[in-house]
Write a protein that holds these residues in place. Structure first.
Motif, PDB file in Angstrom:
ATOM      1  N   GLU A 236      27.428  36.094  -4.298  1.00 30.43           N
ATOM      2  CA  GLU A 236      27.274  34.888  -4.517  1.00 30.43           C
ATOM      3  C   GLU A 236      28.099  33.928  -3.611  1.00 30.43           C
ATOM      4  OE1 GLU A 236      27.232  33.677  -8.500  1.00 30.43           O
ATOM      5  OE2 GLU A 236      25.792  34.802  -9.211  1.00 30.43           O
ATOM      6  N   ARG A 237      27.695  32.842  -3.141  1.00 28.67           N
ATOM      7  CA  ARG A 237      28.473  31.959  -2.476  1.00 28.67           C
ATOM      8  C   ARG A 237      28.288  30.514  -3.169  1.00 28.67           C
ATOM      9  NH1 ARG A 237      24.902  33.559   1.426  1.00 28.67           N
ATOM     10  NH2 ARG A 237      26.371  34.618   2.868  1.00 28.67           N
ATOM     11  N   ASP A 238      29.556  29.547  -3.086  1.00 30.40           N
ATOM     12  CA  ASP A 238      29.251  28.414  -3.656  1.00 30.40           C
ATOM     13  C   ASP A 238      29.869  27.467  -2.479  1.00 30.40           C
ATOM     14  OD1 ASP A 238      29.551  25.900  -4.699  1.00 30.40           O
ATOM     15  OD2 ASP A 238      29.873  26.484  -6.735  1.00 30.40           O
ATOM     16  N   ALA A 239      29.087  26.716  -1.630  1.00 26.54           N
ATOM     17  CA  ALA A 239      29.919  25.844  -0.700  1.00 26.54           C
ATOM     18  C   ALA A 239      30.568  24.779  -1.085  1.00 26.54           C
ATOM     19  CB  ALA A 239      28.814  25.417   0.490  1.00 26.54           C
ATOM     20  N   THR A 240      30.012  24.131  -2.401  1.00 27.69           N
ATOM     21  CA  THR A 240      30.734  22.852  -2.778  1.00 27.69           C
ATOM     22  C   THR A 240      31.931  23.208  -3.392  1.00 27.69           C
ATOM     23  OG1 THR A 240      28.460  22.074  -3.465  1.00 27.69           O
ATOM     24  CG2 THR A 240      30.437  21.097  -4.585  1.00 27.69           C
ATOM     25  N   ALA A 241      32.175  24.428  -4.032  1.00 25.00           N
ATOM     26  CA  ALA A 241      33.373  24.760  -4.739  1.00 25.00           C
ATOM     27  C   ALA A 241      34.188  25.517  -3.667  1.00 25.00           C
ATOM     28  CB  ALA A 241      33.365  25.542  -5.877  1.00 25.00           C
ATOM     29  N   ARG A 242      33.827  25.807  -2.437  1.00 24.90           N
ATOM     30  CA  ARG A 242      34.405  26.745  -1.699  1.00 24.90           C
ATOM     31  C   ARG A 242      34.883  28.315  -2.212  1.00 24.90           C
ATOM     32  NH1 ARG A 242      37.633  22.446   0.483  1.00 24.90           N
ATOM     33  NH2 ARG A 242      36.454  21.144   2.269  1.00 24.90           N
ATOM     34  N   GLU A 243      33.765  28.925  -2.982  1.00 25.11           N
ATOM     35  CA  GLU A 243      34.103  29.992  -3.738  1.00 25.11           C
ATOM     36  C   GLU A 243      33.211  31.058  -3.289  1.00 25.11           C
ATOM     37  OE1 GLU A 243      35.854  28.318  -7.666  1.00 25.11           O
ATOM     38  OE2 GLU A 243      34.211  29.410  -7.711  1.00 25.11           O
ATOM     39  N   PHE A 244      33.680  32.607  -3.344  1.00 22.69           N
ATOM     40  CA  PHE A 244      32.630  33.542  -3.245  1.00 22.69           C
ATOM     41  C   PHE A 244      32.839  34.285  -4.368  1.00 22.69           C
ATOM     42  CE2 PHE A 244      34.284  32.136   1.159  1.00 22.69           C
ATOM     43  CZ  PHE A 244      32.652  32.047   1.702  1.00 22.69           C
ATOM     44  N   ARG A 245      31.718  35.153  -4.603  1.00 17.85           N
ATOM     45  CA  ARG A 245      31.771  36.251  -5.726  1.00 17.85           C
ATOM     46  C   ARG A 245      31.486  37.373  -5.064  1.00 17.85           C
ATOM     47  NH1 ARG A 245      27.871  37.928  -9.511  1.00 17.85           N
ATOM     48  NH2 ARG A 245      28.982  38.889 -11.784  1.00 17.85           N
ATOM     49  N   VAL A 246      32.390  38.163  -5.243  1.00 14.56           N
ATOM     50  CA  VAL A 246      32.176  39.502  -4.384  1.00 14.56           C
ATOM     51  C   VAL A 246      32.289  40.955  -5.501  1.00 14.56           C
ATOM     52  CG1 VAL A 246      32.876  38.779  -2.166  1.00 14.56           C
ATOM     53  CG2 VAL A 246      34.618  39.749  -3.765  1.00 14.56           C
ATOM     54  N   ALA A 247      31.685  42.027  -4.982  1.00 12.87           N
ATOM     55  CA  ALA A 247      31.731  43.219  -5.764  1.00 12.87           C
ATOM     56  C   ALA A 247      32.751  44.227  -4.831  1.00 12.87           C
ATOM     57  CB  ALA A 247      30.774  43.986  -5.931  1.00 12.87           C
ATOM     58  N   TYR A 248      34.056  44.317  -5.383  1.00 13.08           N
ATOM     59  CA  TYR A 248      34.919  45.297  -4.415  1.00 13.08           C
ATOM     60  C   TYR A 248      35.661  46.650  -5.072  1.00 13.08           C
ATOM     61  CZ  TYR A 248      38.750  46.251  -1.309  1.00 13.08           C
ATOM     62  OH  TYR A 248      39.718  46.979  -0.431  1.00 13.08           O
ATOM     63  N   LEU A 249      35.434  47.588  -4.728  1.00 16.42           N
ATOM     64  CA  LEU A 249      36.214  48.799  -5.362  1.00 16.42           C
ATOM     65  C   LEU A 249      37.306  49.365  -4.663  1.00 16.42           C
ATOM     66  CD1 LEU A 249      35.606  50.955  -7.210  1.00 16.42           C
ATOM     67  CD2 LEU A 249      34.506  52.465  -5.699  1.00 16.42           C
ATOM     68  N   PRO A 250      38.656  49.156  -5.145  1.00 18.03           N
ATOM     69  CA  PRO A 250      39.910  49.392  -4.511  1.00 18.03           C
ATOM     70  C   PRO A 250      39.663  50.777  -4.013  1.00 18.03           C
ATOM     71  CG  PRO A 250      40.237  48.164  -6.557  1.00 18.03           C
ATOM     72  CD  PRO A 250      38.657  48.556  -6.942  1.00 18.03           C
ATOM     73  N   GLN A 251      40.768  51.015  -3.152  1.00 19.64           N
ATOM     74  CA  GLN A 251      40.714  52.396  -2.613  1.00 19.64           C
ATOM     75  C   GLN A 251      41.363  53.431  -3.464  1.00 19.64           C
ATOM     76  OE1 GLN A 251      40.222  53.357   0.690  1.00 19.64           O
ATOM     77  NE2 GLN A 251      39.778  51.322   1.504  1.00 19.64           N
ATOM     78  N   GLY A 295      39.043  38.552 -11.602  1.00 20.52           N
ATOM     79  CA  GLY A 295      38.465  39.697 -11.354  1.00 20.52           C
ATOM     80  C   GLY A 295      39.364  40.995 -10.892  1.00 20.52           C
ATOM     81  N   LEU A 296      40.319  40.603 -10.242  1.00 17.92           N
ATOM     82  CA  LEU A 296      41.325  41.788  -9.809  1.00 17.92           C
ATOM     83  C   LEU A 296      42.812  41.340  -9.971  1.00 17.92           C
ATOM     84  CD1 LEU A 296      39.670  42.915  -6.304  1.00 17.92           C
ATOM     85  CD2 LEU A 296      39.564  44.131  -8.486  1.00 17.92           C
ATOM     86  N   GLU A 297      43.706  42.169 -10.057  1.00 22.36           N
ATOM     87  CA  GLU A 297      45.015  41.871 -10.303  1.00 22.36           C
ATOM     88  C   GLU A 297      45.855  42.785  -9.635  1.00 22.36           C
ATOM     89  OE1 GLU A 297      45.834  42.394 -14.484  1.00 22.36           O
ATOM     90  OE2 GLU A 297      44.496  40.562 -15.026  1.00 22.36           O
ATOM     91  N   GLY A 298      47.320  42.487  -9.349  1.00 23.57           N
ATOM     92  CA  GLY A 298      48.317  43.279  -8.728  1.00 23.57           C
ATOM     93  C   GLY A 298      48.131  43.765  -7.590  1.00 23.57           C
ATOM     94  N   ALA A 299      48.135  45.102  -7.174  1.00 28.47           N
ATOM     95  CA  ALA A 299      48.072  45.813  -6.104  1.00 28.47           C
ATOM     96  C   ALA A 299      46.549  45.666  -5.502  1.00 28.47           C
ATOM     97  CB  ALA A 299      48.512  47.306  -6.104  1.00 28.47           C
ATOM     98  N   ASP A 300      45.494  45.747  -6.647  1.00 26.01           N
ATOM     99  CA  ASP A 300      44.170  45.688  -6.112  1.00 26.01           C
ATOM    100  C   ASP A 300      43.801  44.219  -5.391  1.00 26.01           C
ATOM    101  OD1 ASP A 300      43.913  48.097  -6.976  1.00 26.01           O
ATOM    102  OD2 ASP A 300      43.190  47.432  -9.024  1.00 26.01           O
ATOM    103  N   GLN A 301      44.315  43.245  -5.962  1.00 23.62           N
ATOM    104  CA  GLN A 301      44.263  41.957  -5.533  1.00 23.62           C
ATOM    105  C   GLN A 301      44.696  41.727  -4.040  1.00 23.62           C
ATOM    106  OE1 GLN A 301      46.338  37.711  -6.865  1.00 23.62           O
ATOM    107  NE2 GLN A 301      44.855  38.654  -8.177  1.00 23.62           N
ATOM    108  N   ARG A 302      45.942  42.249  -4.044  1.00 26.82           N
ATOM    109  CA  ARG A 302      46.610  42.109  -2.579  1.00 26.82           C
ATOM    110  C   ARG A 302      45.730  42.831  -1.537  1.00 26.82           C
ATOM    111  NH1 ARG A 302      52.664  44.022  -0.905  1.00 26.82           N
ATOM    112  NH2 ARG A 302      52.461  43.625   1.147  1.00 26.82           N
ATOM    113  N   GLU A 303      45.179  44.045  -2.024  1.00 29.49           N
ATOM    114  CA  GLU A 303      44.584  44.913  -1.083  1.00 29.49           C
ATOM    115  C   GLU A 303      43.138  44.278  -0.637  1.00 29.49           C
ATOM    116  OE1 GLU A 303      41.292  48.538  -1.653  1.00 29.49           O
ATOM    117  OE2 GLU A 303      43.292  48.794  -2.396  1.00 29.49           O
ATOM    118  N   LEU A 304      42.583  43.337  -1.404  1.00 27.89           N
ATOM    119  CA  LEU A 304      41.184  42.702  -1.001  1.00 27.89           C
ATOM    120  C   LEU A 304      41.644  41.550  -0.376  1.00 27.89           C
ATOM    121  CD1 LEU A 304      38.345  41.929  -1.496  1.00 27.89           C
ATOM    122  CD2 LEU A 304      38.814  40.729  -3.453  1.00 27.89           C
TER     123      LEU A 304
END
Length: 313
Positions: A236-251, A295-304
């Protein structure tokens, strides 16, 4: 025969032998001459000579460059992204522009040449701000998020001029086919001050551009790149709030369902991409940051965030 002439060949042979026996061999060995060198006063030029100020002035404003803007190598950047076009189209609602893989200082003379070839009359010219005013519209160039790229716009009455942009796109494509222009295309692996750094308990991607521009470019890049159902996709995308909702699988979670036991459906347990919410925030002074709101924390957040940084470069 004159007796003196009889000795001439012998004298000449002795002279040649003496000339060839200088120092340690048959040539002048200067390997040790540095030991005899003397320190002398530095060369002084007359007053007013030797200065380089004003020889090649750099225009100020959006088109100006500095050493801080110089692209730096990015580990893995050239491997993660394939070859890119010299010119690409961008669109946000009714606003359109071109992304050219060359610095504004290189695009500016191309823009001037385009106007000249089109037979347009320039009514106002500002090289520092990168703008050309004509009766038909306004052409402009400014530095893009990528250090080696530029944004080119053509507007009339405050709106994007589609025909002008199409003509510009064709012109830049021709320029990109030449060796000199292709050498300017260095967006792959080029950095422009993008930094992933700690922020509170998480991480943030700092970008030297205003939040609106960052959101527009991320919107384009995520729509183009996050299209893998197994690893990463834009939800999803929200231009008003300048946000994106993504699905991401860490390495670290990729490939866990592979192996001999995975061939049996009863043992197969493939991890699913994790939903994450990205937010673009303004920091003032033309700066902004991108962070993972949830949605993500720590090293996974940094990776994204590092993945997003490579998309913006």
């Amino acid at each position: 025969m004159n007796p003196a002439l009889k000795w001439t060949p012998l004298v000449m042979a002795l002279a040649l032998a003496a000339a060839g026996c200088a120092r340690d061999g048959y040539y002048h060995d200067r390997n040790l001459d540095y030991g005899e060198a003397e320190i002398v006063e530095p060369l002084r030029l007359p007053g007013g000579a030797g200065g380089d100020a004003g020889v090649m002035p750099v225009p100020q404003g959006r088109i100006a460059a500095s050493m801080e803007d110089a692209p730096r190598p990015v580990a893995g950047g050239a491997l993660d992204r394939g070859p890119e076009a010299f010119v690409e189209s961008r669109q946000r609602g009714e606003e359109r522009w071109l992304l050219v893989a060359a610095a504004p200082t290189a695009v500016w003379p191309m823009l001037e040449t385009f106007v000249e070839r089109q037979g347009l009359t320039v009514t106002a010219r500002d090289a520092g701000q990168g703008t050309l005013e004509t009766p038909q519209g306004r052409l402009s160039v400014r530095r893009a998020l990528s250090g080696g790229a530029s944004e080119v716009r053509c507007e009339a009455a405050g709106r994007s001029h589609v025909a002008c942009l199409n003509a510009l796109s064709g012109y830049f494509e021709q320029q990109g086919q030449s060796a000199s222009a292709a050498a300017l295309a260095r967006r792959a692996g080029a950095a422009s001050g993008l930094v992933v750094e700690p922020l509170g308990d998480g991480w943030a991607l700092r970008v030297p551009a205003d939040a609106e521009r960052v959101w527009n470019e991320l919107d384009y890049q995520l729509a183009s790149d996050f299209d893998d159902a197994d690893f990463q996709r834009l939800l999803e995308r929200d231009a008003t709030a300048r946000e994106f909702r993504v699905a991401y699988l860490p390495q670290r979670l990729r490939g866990q369902g592979e192996g001999m036991l995975a061939t049996l459906a009863i043992w197969r347990d493939d991890p699913e991409p994790r939903a994450a919410r990205l937010r673009v925030e303004a920091e003032g002074g033309g700066q902004s940051r991108v962070r993972v709101a949830e949605g993500l924390e720590g090293a996974d957040q940094r990776e994204l965030l590092e993945r997003l940084a490579r998309l913006l470069r």
